[in-house]
Design a protein around this motif. Structure first.
Motif, PDB file in Angstrom:
ATOM      1  N   MET A 119      96.023  89.280  74.249  1.00 34.94           N
ATOM      2  CA  MET A 119      95.428  89.493  75.570  1.00 34.94           C
ATOM      3  C   MET A 119      94.961  88.196  76.209  1.00 34.94           C
ATOM      4  SD  MET A 119      92.972  92.794  75.362  1.00 34.94           S
ATOM      5  CE  MET A 119      92.361  92.328  76.986  1.00 34.94           C
ATOM      6  N   ARG A 120      94.975  87.136  75.439  1.00 34.64           N
ATOM      7  CA  ARG A 120      94.363  85.891  75.903  1.00 34.64           C
ATOM      8  C   ARG A 120      94.929  85.439  77.251  1.00 34.64           C
ATOM      9  NH1 ARG A 120      94.224  80.208  72.469  1.00 34.64           N
ATOM     10  NH2 ARG A 120      93.008  78.995  73.974  1.00 34.64           N
ATOM     11  N   GLN A 121      96.242  85.508  77.417  1.00 31.76           N
ATOM     12  CA  GLN A 121      96.836  85.052  78.672  1.00 31.76           C
ATOM     13  C   GLN A 121      96.387  85.920  79.842  1.00 31.76           C
ATOM     14  OE1 GLN A 121      98.580  82.148  79.151  1.00 31.76           O
ATOM     15  NE2 GLN A 121      98.097  82.732  81.248  1.00 31.76           N
ATOM     16  N   ASP A 122      96.254  87.241  79.592  1.00 30.51           N
ATOM     17  CA  ASP A 122      95.772  88.124  80.654  1.00 30.51           C
ATOM     18  C   ASP A 122      94.370  87.719  81.094  1.00 30.51           C
ATOM     19  OD1 ASP A 122      98.111  89.565  80.525  1.00 30.51           O
ATOM     20  OD2 ASP A 122      97.309  91.039  79.110  1.00 30.51           O
ATOM     21  N   ILE A 123      93.522  87.391  80.108  1.00 37.30           N
ATOM     22  CA  ILE A 123      92.151  87.004  80.441  1.00 37.30           C
ATOM     23  C   ILE A 123      92.139  85.654  81.157  1.00 37.30           C
ATOM     24  CG2 ILE A 123      89.922  86.331  79.436  1.00 37.30           C
ATOM     25  CD1 ILE A 123      90.379  88.506  77.339  1.00 37.30           C
ATOM     26  N   LEU A 124      92.987  84.742  80.725  1.00 36.39           N
ATOM     27  CA  LEU A 124      93.075  83.450  81.411  1.00 36.39           C
ATOM     28  C   LEU A 124      93.504  83.644  82.870  1.00 36.39           C
ATOM     29  CD1 LEU A 124      94.697  81.198  78.657  1.00 36.39           C
ATOM     30  CD2 LEU A 124      92.329  81.135  79.463  1.00 36.39           C
ATOM     31  N   ASP A 125      94.391  84.593  83.099  1.00 35.24           N
ATOM     32  CA  ASP A 125      94.812  84.883  84.473  1.00 35.24           C
ATOM     33  C   ASP A 125      93.643  85.417  85.288  1.00 35.24           C
ATOM     34  OD1 ASP A 125      97.369  84.082  83.862  1.00 35.24           O
ATOM     35  OD2 ASP A 125      98.126  86.119  83.528  1.00 35.24           O
ATOM     36  N   LEU A 126      92.831  86.283  84.675  1.00 34.64           N
ATOM     37  CA  LEU A 126      91.657  86.824  85.370  1.00 34.64           C
ATOM     38  C   LEU A 126      90.649  85.707  85.667  1.00 34.64           C
ATOM     39  CD1 LEU A 126      91.121  90.124  83.326  1.00 34.64           C
ATOM     40  CD2 LEU A 126      91.914  89.945  85.696  1.00 34.64           C
ATOM     41  N   ILE A 127      90.445  84.826  84.697  1.00 35.67           N
ATOM     42  CA  ILE A 127      89.523  83.701  84.901  1.00 35.67           C
ATOM     43  C   ILE A 127      90.040  82.807  86.023  1.00 35.67           C
ATOM     44  CG2 ILE A 127      88.629  81.581  83.849  1.00 35.67           C
ATOM     45  CD1 ILE A 127      88.442  83.097  81.199  1.00 35.67           C
ATOM     46  N   GLY A 128      91.360  82.660  86.111  1.00 34.79           N
ATOM     47  CA  GLY A 128      91.947  81.815  87.147  1.00 34.79           C
ATOM     48  C   GLY A 128      91.739  82.346  88.556  1.00 34.79           C
ATOM     49  N   ARG A 129      91.368  83.644  88.668  1.00 34.69           N
ATOM     50  CA  ARG A 129      91.115  84.217  89.994  1.00 34.69           C
ATOM     51  C   ARG A 129      89.640  84.170  90.372  1.00 34.69           C
ATOM     52  NH1 ARG A 129      93.776  88.994  87.963  1.00 34.69           N
ATOM     53  NH2 ARG A 129      96.001  88.697  87.864  1.00 34.69           N
ATOM     54  N   ASP A 186      83.011  93.443  83.587  1.00 33.31           N
ATOM     55  CA  ASP A 186      83.484  93.502  84.968  1.00 33.31           C
ATOM     56  C   ASP A 186      84.722  92.639  85.191  1.00 33.31           C
ATOM     57  OD1 ASP A 186      81.489  95.261  85.520  1.00 33.31           O
ATOM     58  OD2 ASP A 186      80.136  93.811  86.438  1.00 33.31           O
ATOM     59  N   LEU A 187      84.862  91.573  84.414  1.00 35.08           N
ATOM     60  CA  LEU A 187      86.075  90.756  84.505  1.00 35.08           C
ATOM     61  C   LEU A 187      87.284  91.594  84.108  1.00 35.08           C
ATOM     62  CD1 LEU A 187      87.250  87.838  84.947  1.00 35.08           C
ATOM     63  CD2 LEU A 187      87.056  87.565  82.469  1.00 35.08           C
ATOM     64  N   LEU A 188      87.175  92.357  83.017  1.00 31.55           N
ATOM     65  CA  LEU A 188      88.283  93.189  82.550  1.00 31.55           C
ATOM     66  C   LEU A 188      88.557  94.338  83.507  1.00 31.55           C
ATOM     67  CD1 LEU A 188      87.496  93.290  78.726  1.00 31.55           C
ATOM     68  CD2 LEU A 188      89.242  91.947  79.889  1.00 31.55           C
ATOM     69  N   LEU A 189      87.543  94.739  84.280  1.00 35.33           N
ATOM     70  CA  LEU A 189      87.723  95.779  85.292  1.00 35.33           C
ATOM     71  C   LEU A 189      88.163  95.194  86.635  1.00 35.33           C
ATOM     72  CD1 LEU A 189      84.605  98.035  84.575  1.00 35.33           C
ATOM     73  CD2 LEU A 189      87.000  98.605  84.135  1.00 35.33           C
ATOM     74  N   SER A 190      88.331  93.859  86.662  1.00 32.95           N
ATOM     75  CA  SER A 190      88.729  93.139  87.884  1.00 32.95           C
ATOM     76  C   SER A 190      87.695  93.274  88.989  1.00 32.95           C
ATOM     77  CB  SER A 190      90.101  93.643  88.381  1.00 32.95           C
ATOM     78  OG  SER A 190      91.099  93.349  87.437  1.00 32.95           O
ATOM     79  N   VAL A 191      86.423  93.404  88.605  1.00 30.18           N
ATOM     80  CA  VAL A 191      85.326  93.384  89.586  1.00 30.18           C
ATOM     81  C   VAL A 191      84.252  92.412  89.094  1.00 30.18           C
ATOM     82  CG1 VAL A 191      85.656  95.662  90.599  1.00 30.18           C
ATOM     83  CG2 VAL A 191      84.366  95.467  88.470  1.00 30.18           C
TER      84      VAL A 191
END
Length: 849
Positions: free
Chosen positions: A443-453, A485-490
């Motif tokens: 999942m690391r890349q998915d989380i990095l993508d979220l952090i990048g936003r 909230d990061l994982l929920l995209s909020v």
């Protein structure tokens, strides 16, 4: 002609689905293409008058306009007729199936994951209100019971149970169902079963046990599914396969339960199909030995390491020495809620002392005696590489609830019954396994993508934390609500970090990298806060564990590891962390299943005493559930009601309850949250009575823009005045809000009297806007407030005290009286313009001369 087809090896579920489908499509014809299993053959032999079938060779494909396919989504599994239909254009196909399907769901496809295909059709029948005869209901129920193992297989769903309940209401006969499901084995089946047991053994694949059995017979013997069930009852492996050569074919039957492998994936290379718990395949002219070899390779490729003790054990372990006094041990056991504690010398386990023995000794006045005289020296232990099954066996054999874990002679952890139950039953706290670790990395890349936003300033803070962690050589994690909230995209701006090390020292170094940051240390709780000029802040803490001296108390804090630090939090969805160290930056740490609960939309506490230790968590549970439209997990909901009934809420201070309540009033969905507080009985438990709260949804979107004071005042606006006074005695309101609440009470009393506009103006002109807003929305006062507001809107006074002095009035109280008369005249419509205002005041002056 419309026809109904199923797969070739028709079992009771397929037969039941065909009969149920014919009730939905009454003009259709049942068609058999293949050989039903032996028990279905017996049933059909006795039911020829009730069930009329055509054989596939009796069907002219040119006459077929529509096919209803049940218990499979592949026409090629429906025999030669099915294959012909798949190659014939223009024939409409509808599908009802419960087997795994990964393709797109098209019009006419009814595929869902339930225990039995017949369940899908029963739901349709019930929805249309189509009646069933007792015979039809019984047959369909046999199909559901047969495919779900009498509702005991893991694949069984609530929908299957409801379908059976509906069929029983329609007259299904349980005696007949039991007769067909409990038929004794034939002599041929008994011989085949004995072969399978003689040629079967449990083999281990990367530690995972799988039972493999094979047999050969010249004649075809039906009922392999039943034999697979019997073998499963006799053998302990969670996954098992039967391979039987009959005539020129090899039949594979796979079954799985609990923690077993998905057998449908393992038979796919052989052209088979099914679902996770039951699957089969048929290979023509196959060789048993080569098929077994291929099956072993398939199992090996999918086998995952079973749960080991090191995955579920708790560590570090709280221990005592042989010289520790019993009174001190009693305090340790009470503080941590343990039922026993290991006794060690130089990390070597020398004994264990149970709470029961400690309590007995203390009752006899031996609290000052050392542990060594009362501990058990012959301690049963397990190795860190032991499997879950081994742990269960040892616990049952020795009736022990807590097993010390030993590695190379040293105590490294402890595993309890609760740990085992969490894994076996999927309880509140599923501990990290190697599989969870691998998923976190994936999942690391998915989380990095979220952090990048994230906003640039937040990314810069995370990078500063990463660099500080490298400089200080310590592990640092982003934790809590921000991760959720990061994982929920909020994502929020609420940044919390924990440091495995000295959090205060880390914060001192970090603040130097953050321009304009101001550091504040909280030594008592082992935390630090860095504030910024724009009002934002971040919190830094050392990993710690909390314990509570009594219910409702503030937590006492001790240093601990990350696992314990996350365990002290309120809910699984708030117990996740993201590593910020360079080599693991963005890796999710999820010991307790928070990601799973986010996906399933559940709020789940971390341990059974959660609400007892901190009753404010009950309010937070409701807040999170309604904020995200989640549900409380079953055990969490039950514990909430239990905690309310025990009265533990009343151990909270008024200040803490008020603080948590008004956090709810800041939420967009506060109306729904407050409704839940009422329905759950939580409000009644705290306020000690059931009041007439006003938290309906009539205000809709408008309420989202209300400030906190209007939300609160609106919530109490429909109550009796004496009830409002009781409520505010149970809350610690701010000075302003308390004054506004009392003003609301006063005005509600006053406005019930008949007032002139002048009197109305005297009481309303000084009232806060929030109070006026709430009164205006009250049907009792709406018209009165609106009339007053319309009258007040007409006022365009130009005169003031200075102007009156220039007109000849003497300075003093008379000035105020004149201004009040002028305002009243405007209100009552005696004055309509500034000119009339001048004229009327001039007349008053002349009348005084």
């Amino acid at each position: 002609m419309d026809i109904i087809l199923a797969h070739r090896q028709i079992d009771f579920d397929a037969l039941a689905s065909m009969v149920a489908a014919q009730k939905l499509y009454p003009s259709s014809v049942l068609v058999l293409d293949g050989k039903p299993n032996v028990y279905v053959q017996d049933f059909l032999a006795l039911s020829k008058d009730q069930l009329r079938f055509l054989k596939s060779q009796e069907v002219d494909i040119n006459d077929v306009s529509k096919v209803v396919l049940v218990d499979t989504h592949e026409l090629k599994r429906a025999g030669m007729l099915g294959e012909k239909i798949s190659k014939t254009p223009g024939i409409e196909v509808e599908i009802y199936d419960h087997h795994p399907y990964n393709g797109p769901i098209k019009t006419g496809m009814f595929i869902d994951h339930v225990g039995s295909c017949a369940t899908l059709l029963v739901e349709k029948l019930a929805g249309f209100g189509l009646p069933l005869s007792a015979f039809e209901a019984t047959l369909i129920a046999i199909g559901i019971y047969d495919d779900t193992g009498s509702l005991l297989f893991d694949s069984t769903t609530v929908r299957d149970v409801r379908a059976v309940a509906y069929l029983l209401e329609q007259g299904a006969n349980l005696g007949v169902i039991a007769e067909y499901l409990r038929k004794p084995l034939t002599e041929e089946q008994k011989e085949l079963l004995q072969q399978l047991l003689d040629h079967g053994q449990t083999e281990f694949f990367d530690g995972l046990p799988v039972y493999l059995a094979y047999a050969e017979t010249e004649e075809y013997v039906g009922g392999l599914a039943l034999l697979a069930h019997r073998v499963g009852e006799l053998e302990g492996a969670d996954t098992w396969f039967l391979l039987v050569r009959m005539d020129d074919r090899v039949y594979i039957v796979g079954r799985s339960r609990g923690r077993g492998l998905p057998v449908n994936r393992l038979v796919e290379p052989f052209g088979g199909a099914g679902h996770d718990r039951a699957a089969s395949a048929t290979i023509k002219d196959g060789d048993l030995e080569s098929i077994l070899k291929k099956l072993r390779l398939a199992i090996k490729s999918r086998a995952t390491r079973p749960h080991l003790v090191r995955d579920m054990m708790s560590y570090p372990v709280k221990t005592v020495s042989q010289d520790t006094r019993l009174g001190e041990v009693e305090k340790i056991l009470l503080r941590y809620g343990h039922t026993g504690v290991p006794v060690t010398e130089d990390k070597t386990l020398v004994g264990i002392i149970s709470r029961r023995d400690v309590e007995k000794a203390v009752r006899h006045g031996l609290q000052h005696a050392p542990v060594k005289g009362f501990m058990t020296r012959n301690v049963v232990t397990v190795d860190s590489n032991a499997t879950l099954d081994e742990v269960q066996r040892v616990m049952v054999q020795h009736d022990i609830g807590r097993l010390p874990v030993v590695e190379d002679g040293e105590l490294v952890g402890i595993v309890s019954r609760s740990d085992v139950l969490r894994l076996v039953h999927g309880g509140a706290v599923p501990f990290e396994t190697q599989l969870v670790r691998e998923r976190s990395i994936a999942m690391r890349q998915d989380i990095l993508d979220l952090i990048g936003r994230l906003p640039v300033n937040v990314q810069e803070i995370l990078e500063a934390v990463r660099d500080t962690a490298q400089e200080e050589e310590c592990a640092v994690y982003l934790v809590g609500g921000f991760v959720r909230d990061l994982l929920l995209s909020v994502p929020t701006q609420d940044l919390d970090f924990v440091v495995e090390g000295n959090g205060g020292q880390f914060a001192q170094v970090l603040v130097k990298r953050l321009s304009e940051g101001k550091l504040t240390q909280h030594v008592q709780f082992g935390t630090a806060q860095i504030s910024f000029p724009d009002g934002g802040h971040l919190d830094v803490a050392s990993t710690r564990v909390e314990y509570y001296s009594f219910p409702g108390a503030l937590p006492q804090v001790e240093e601990s590891c990350l696992r314990d630090d996350l365990f002290r939090r309120d809910f699984t969805i708030n117990s996740m962390a993201i590593c910020l160290n360079s080599e693991r930056f963005g890796e999710l740490v999820d010991y307790y299943g928070g990601k799973r609960d986010l996906q399933q939309g559940k709020v789940r506490f971390l341990h059974n005493l959660s609400f007892i230790e901190d009753p404010t968590r009950m309010l937070r549970a409701i807040r999170f559930a309604r904020r995200y439209n989640f549900k409380l997990a079953k055990e969490t909901l039950e514990a909430l009601f239990t905690a309310i009934e025990t009265g533990v809420l009343l151990k909270l201070s008024v200040e803490r309850f008020t603080e948590e309540l008004f956090i709810i009033f800041h939420e967009d969905n506060y109306l729904s949250m407050c409704q839940t507080l009422i329905r759950s009985g939580l409000f009644q438990a705290w306020f000690r009575e059931d009041y007439s709260w006003n938290f309906n949804n009539d205000d809709g979107q408008e309420s989202l823009n209300w400030p906190i004071n209007i939300r609160w005042l609106s919530g109490i606006s429909k109550m009796r005045l004496e009830d409002i006074e009781k409520i505010i005695s149970r809350l610690s309101l701010s000075k302003t809000l308390r004054e506004e609440t009392l003003m609301l009470v006063h005005l509600q009393r006053t406005l019930q009297e008949t007032l002139t506009l002048r009197e109305l103006d005297q009481v309303l002109s000084k009232a806060p806007n929030g109070v006026i807003t709430v009164l205006e929305r009250d049907e009792r006062f709406h018209r009165l407030i609106k009339d007053y507001q319309e009258a007040e809107h007409r006022i365009r006074m130009t005169l003031d005290g200075k102007a009156l002095l220039q007109m000849g009035f003497k300075e003093g109280p008379e000035i105020g009286g004149i201004l009040e008369r002028v305002r009243t005249a405007w209100l009552e419509g005696q004055i309509h313009s500034p000119e009339e205002e001048q004229e009327i005041v001039q007349r008053w002056i002349e009348s005084l001369r």
